[in-house]
Design a protein around this motif. Sequence first.
Motif, PDB file in Angstrom:
ATOM      1  N   GLU A 271       0.829  -1.210   0.000  1.00  0.00           N
ATOM      2  CA  GLU A 271       0.000   0.000   0.000  1.00  0.00           C
ATOM      3  C   GLU A 271       0.866   1.263   0.000  1.00  0.00           C
ATOM      4  OE1 GLU A 271      -3.215   2.209   2.884  1.00  0.00           O
ATOM      5  OE2 GLU A 271      -3.205   0.027   2.879  1.00  0.00           O
ATOM      6  N   GLU A 272       1.915   1.274   0.833  1.00  0.00           N
ATOM      7  CA  GLU A 272       2.803   2.438   0.892  1.00  0.00           C
ATOM      8  C   GLU A 272       3.533   2.636  -0.444  1.00  0.00           C
ATOM      9  OE1 GLU A 272       4.289   2.736   5.483  1.00  0.00           O
ATOM     10  OE2 GLU A 272       4.849   0.922   4.375  1.00  0.00           O
ATOM     11  N   LYS A 273       3.963   1.526  -1.058  1.00  0.00           N
ATOM     12  CA  LYS A 273       4.622   1.620  -2.368  1.00  0.00           C
ATOM     13  C   LYS A 273       3.670   2.208  -3.403  1.00  0.00           C
ATOM     14  CE  LYS A 273       7.588  -2.411  -1.694  1.00  0.00           C
ATOM     15  NZ  LYS A 273       7.853  -3.786  -2.118  1.00  0.00           N
ATOM     16  N   ASN A 274       2.419   1.726  -3.404  1.00  0.00           N
ATOM     17  CA  ASN A 274       1.444   2.229  -4.364  1.00  0.00           C
ATOM     18  C   ASN A 274       1.143   3.714  -4.157  1.00  0.00           C
ATOM     19  OD1 ASN A 274       1.187  -0.130  -5.810  1.00  0.00           O
ATOM     20  ND2 ASN A 274      -0.491  -0.899  -4.560  1.00  0.00           N
ATOM     21  N   GLN A 275       1.097   4.150  -2.895  1.00  0.00           N
ATOM     22  CA  GLN A 275       0.872   5.571  -2.619  1.00  0.00           C
ATOM     23  C   GLN A 275       2.011   6.415  -3.176  1.00  0.00           C
ATOM     24  OE1 GLN A 275       0.369   5.727   1.635  1.00  0.00           O
ATOM     25  NE2 GLN A 275      -1.782   5.123   1.554  1.00  0.00           N
ATOM     26  N   LEU A 276       3.243   5.936  -3.000  1.00  0.00           N
ATOM     27  CA  LEU A 276       4.393   6.661  -3.550  1.00  0.00           C
ATOM     28  C   LEU A 276       4.369   6.659  -5.071  1.00  0.00           C
ATOM     29  CD1 LEU A 276       7.266   5.560  -1.153  1.00  0.00           C
ATOM     30  CD2 LEU A 276       6.300   7.845  -1.410  1.00  0.00           C
ATOM     31  N   ARG A 277       4.012   5.520  -5.660  1.00  0.00           N
ATOM     32  CA  ARG A 277       3.915   5.447  -7.121  1.00  0.00           C
ATOM     33  C   ARG A 277       2.853   6.417  -7.637  1.00  0.00           C
ATOM     34  NH1 ARG A 277       4.163  -0.802  -6.456  1.00  0.00           N
ATOM     35  NH2 ARG A 277       6.383  -1.157  -6.744  1.00  0.00           N
ATOM     36  N   ASP A 278       1.707   6.436  -6.971  1.00  0.00           N
ATOM     37  CA  ASP A 278       0.630   7.337  -7.399  1.00  0.00           C
ATOM     38  C   ASP A 278       1.066   8.796  -7.320  1.00  0.00           C
ATOM     39  OD1 ASP A 278      -1.122   5.271  -7.968  1.00  0.00           O
ATOM     40  OD2 ASP A 278      -2.116   5.355  -6.005  1.00  0.00           O
ATOM     41  N   LYS A 279       1.877   9.105  -6.331  1.00  0.00           N
ATOM     42  CA  LYS A 279       2.321  10.478  -6.155  1.00  0.00           C
ATOM     43  C   LYS A 279       3.408  10.863  -7.169  1.00  0.00           C
ATOM     44  CE  LYS A 279       4.380  13.605  -2.759  1.00  0.00           C
ATOM     45  NZ  LYS A 279       4.838  13.765  -1.388  1.00  0.00           N
ATOM     46  N   TRP A 280       4.385   9.960  -7.410  1.00  0.00           N
ATOM     47  CA  TRP A 280       5.562  10.327  -8.188  1.00  0.00           C
ATOM     48  C   TRP A 280       5.519   9.936  -9.652  1.00  0.00           C
ATOM     49  CZ3 TRP A 280       8.616  13.968  -6.729  1.00  0.00           C
ATOM     50  CH2 TRP A 280       8.682  14.266  -5.364  1.00  0.00           C
ATOM     51  N   TYR A 281       4.901   8.828 -10.003  1.00  0.00           N
ATOM     52  CA  TYR A 281       4.903   8.419 -11.411  1.00  0.00           C
ATOM     53  C   TYR A 281       4.301   9.476 -12.333  1.00  0.00           C
ATOM     54  CZ  TYR A 281       6.540   3.617 -10.618  1.00  0.00           C
ATOM     55  OH  TYR A 281       7.271   2.510 -10.313  1.00  0.00           O
ATOM     56  N   PRO A 282       3.171  10.081 -11.968  1.00  0.00           N
ATOM     57  CA  PRO A 282       2.643  11.129 -12.863  1.00  0.00           C
ATOM     58  C   PRO A 282       3.618  12.294 -13.073  1.00  0.00           C
ATOM     59  CG  PRO A 282       0.955  10.452 -11.309  1.00  0.00           C
ATOM     60  CD  PRO A 282       2.240   9.814 -10.866  1.00  0.00           C
ATOM     61  N   LYS A 283       4.410  12.595 -12.069  1.00  0.00           N
ATOM     62  CA  LYS A 283       5.380  13.679 -12.196  1.00  0.00           C
ATOM     63  C   LYS A 283       6.570  13.265 -13.068  1.00  0.00           C
ATOM     64  CE  LYS A 283       4.220  15.597  -7.704  1.00  0.00           C
ATOM     65  NZ  LYS A 283       4.666  15.977  -6.373  1.00  0.00           N
ATOM     66  N   LEU A 284       6.875  11.962 -13.078  1.00  0.00           N
ATOM     67  CA  LEU A 284       8.018  11.475 -13.835  1.00  0.00           C
ATOM     68  C   LEU A 284       7.690  11.193 -15.295  1.00  0.00           C
ATOM     69  CD1 LEU A 284       9.447   9.018 -11.157  1.00  0.00           C
ATOM     70  CD2 LEU A 284      10.307  11.285 -11.743  1.00  0.00           C
TER      71      LEU A 284
END
Length: 116
Positions: free
Chosen positions: A49-62
């Motif tokens: 869950e924590e990994k997915n939250q980080l992915r949701d936050k950063w992948y769109p920016k990357l």
Amino acid sequence: KVMLNAAHKRVYIEMYGFTGSFNLSVASALILQSLFFACPEARGNLSTEEKNQLRDKWYPKLNRSKNERERFDKFRELAEQGKVQEIDDLRVPIEPPRIPPKVWKKMKDNEEERER
């Protein structure tokens, strides 16, 4: 010279090929990787869950293009449906880098010299 004298430890980063020096970000990354080799528990252990939250936050920016964003969104959708097996860790266990004997001796000599 002032910086070297103020340092608690000196670190040698072995370079191969035609490299004369590393920039600060590369040197920092290499040192952090070496620290993780020496202390694997420092890597942390995020839940899915924590990994997915980080992915949701950063992948769109990357993602730099509409195509990349679409690929990511499709991947996330498939992953949520259980159609993509999630990879926990891509890191391969690697032995810590070997310090050449000449460098090791020079480091010890420098340390002994500072202790005097």
